[in-house]
Design a protein around this motif. Structure first.
Motif, short mmCIF file in Angstrom:
data_model
loop_
_atom_site.label_atom_id
_atom_site.label_comp_id
_atom_site.label_asym_id
_atom_site.label_seq_id
_atom_site.Cartn_x
_atom_site.Cartn_y
_atom_site.Cartn_z
N PHE A 186 -9.30 50.10 5.18
CA PHE A 186 -8.62 49.59 5.32
C PHE A 186 -9.30 47.72 5.26
N LEU A 187 -10.22 47.40 5.80
CA LEU A 187 -11.09 46.04 5.35
C LEU A 187 -11.65 45.79 4.21
N VAL A 188 -12.47 45.64 3.72
CA VAL A 188 -13.38 45.14 2.70
C VAL A 188 -13.82 43.93 3.45
N LEU A 189 -14.82 44.25 3.94
CA LEU A 189 -15.65 42.66 4.95
C LEU A 189 -17.20 42.90 3.98
N PRO A 190 -17.10 42.32 2.03
CA PRO A 190 -17.98 41.84 2.02
C PRO A 190 -19.90 41.29 2.61
N LEU A 214 -20.24 25.63 5.67
CA LEU A 214 -20.07 26.64 7.58
C LEU A 214 -19.31 27.97 6.54
N LEU A 215 -18.65 27.56 5.31
CA LEU A 215 -17.99 29.11 4.63
C LEU A 215 -19.44 29.51 4.20
N SER A 216 -20.51 29.22 4.05
CA SER A 216 -21.73 29.73 3.41
C SER A 216 -22.94 30.01 4.35
N ARG A 217 -22.44 29.94 5.58
CA ARG A 217 -23.79 30.33 6.41
C ARG A 217 -23.94 31.62 7.07
N ILE A 224 -9.43 42.71 0.81
CA ILE A 224 -10.68 42.75 0.67
C ILE A 224 -10.59 40.49 1.36
N CYS A 225 -12.08 40.84 2.16
CA CYS A 225 -11.98 39.28 3.19
C CYS A 225 -13.11 38.67 3.22
N PRO A 226 -13.74 37.95 2.46
CA PRO A 226 -14.98 37.83 1.99
C PRO A 226 -14.76 35.84 2.68
N GLN A 227 -16.05 35.82 2.99
CA GLN A 227 -16.92 34.16 3.62
C GLN A 227 -16.58 33.34 2.19
N SER A 275 -8.78 37.21 2.27
CA SER A 275 -10.51 36.09 3.19
C SER A 275 -10.41 36.36 4.28
N ALA A 276 -11.88 36.23 4.72
CA ALA A 276 -12.30 35.61 5.98
C ALA A 276 -11.36 35.04 6.81
N ALA A 277 -10.76 34.06 6.57
CA ALA A 277 -9.76 32.54 6.90
C ALA A 277 -8.62 33.86 7.38
N GLY A 278 -8.28 34.45 6.49
CA GLY A 278 -7.13 35.52 7.06
C GLY A 278 -7.47 36.96 7.98
N LEU A 279 -8.47 36.71 8.33
CA LEU A 279 -8.99 37.52 9.80
C LEU A 279 -9.34 36.63 11.21
#
Length: 260
Positions: free
Chosen positions: A220-224, A195-198, A176-179, A135-139
């Motif tokens: 390594f980082l997949v950022l949708p 906030l998560l959908s900003r 994979i690190c989406p918001q 998740s983006a939360a992991g970054l």
């Protein structure tokens, strides 16, 4: 990375991102084992995509071992593992011990246990791919839920360690690190939904497409959500300013009555 005829396992594939990943990979010719705690959902997805259903808990030591054994029985070899199952439990410092423990088991230890069973065989043959849905939360972090933020940071950290340790042995690791993604988790996010959908709430299929593209260059980082890369760089460049910005968001949410 062509997946035609490759043996692929996707955990948490009965719904959301996992279902979209399983569907896209099957459409590209992969032989897919569909895992989910929701057995009916796993069977429904498997039937739809022409895969095999393997319901069960992909987090416990016994559950992971059973899933790997079942998958190898169907596939012969497991070429690609998508550790997609995850949970979002607990809020604030009031999150109890059970919620912290469950977050650690599902969001972290499930990946550790799967890697223990998969990586040795991949090293021996010089090829394998291990993909985690973090998740983006992991970054960055997430407000409101420390158990989720901490466990997703640990998920990314384990994936980093795995890549640093085994990349020269043919093991590709990706995170994979989406918001915000339009899943049940976002529906249940309450005041954090906006906030998560900003930067836009993506569909699970959008995430699957971004992942499919990333499989071709082994990044390594997949950022949708591409903006996450900017946030991540800003956080690393000036942590205090970044934390100040996050605290400002926290205060705004408190003023709106979100965290009472």
């Amino acid at each position: 990375m062509p997946v035609r005829d490759k043996g692929v396992v996707v955990t948490g594939a009965g719904h959301g991102i996992g279902r979209a990943l399983a569907t896209r990979l099957a459409a590209e010719g992969a032989r897919v084992v569909v895992n989910d705690l929701d057995g009916e959902a796993a069977r429904r997805v498997a039937e739809t995509i022409g895969g095999w259903a393997a319901p069960g808990d992909a987090a416990t030591e016994q559950g992971v071992a059973a899933l790997v054994e079942t998958a190898r029985g169907h596939l012969g070899d497991i070429d690609v593992w998508f550790g997609n199952a995850g949970i979002d439990q607990g809020r604030g410092l009031d999150a109890d011990e059970a919620e912290w423990a469950a977050s650690h088991e599902v969001n972290v230890m499930a990946h550790v246990r799967a890697a223990r069973l998969l990586v040795p065989a991949w090293v021996e043959r010089g090829a394998g791919r291990f993909v985690v849905t973090a998740s983006a939360a992991g970054l960055l972090t997430t407000l409101g839920n420390p158990a989720y933020a901490v466990s997703k940071h640990a998920c990314v950290a384990f994936a980093e360690w795995l890549s640093a340790t085994y990349r020269h042995r043919g093991v590709v690791v990706q995170a994979i690190c989406p918001q915000g993604v339009r899943t049940r988790m976002l529906d249940d996010a309450g005041p954090l939904r906006d906030l998560l959908s900003r930067d836009g709430a993506l569909t699970p299929e959008d995430v699957a497409e971004a992942t499919w593209q990333a499989l071709h260059d082994d990044r390594f980082l997949v950022l949708p959500h591409p903006r996450v890369a900017d946030y991540y760089a800003h956080r690393a460049n000036d942590p205090d300013r970044w934390l100040g910005g996050m605290n400002k968001l926290q205060r705004q949410l408190e003023d709106q009555g979100a965290f009472r």
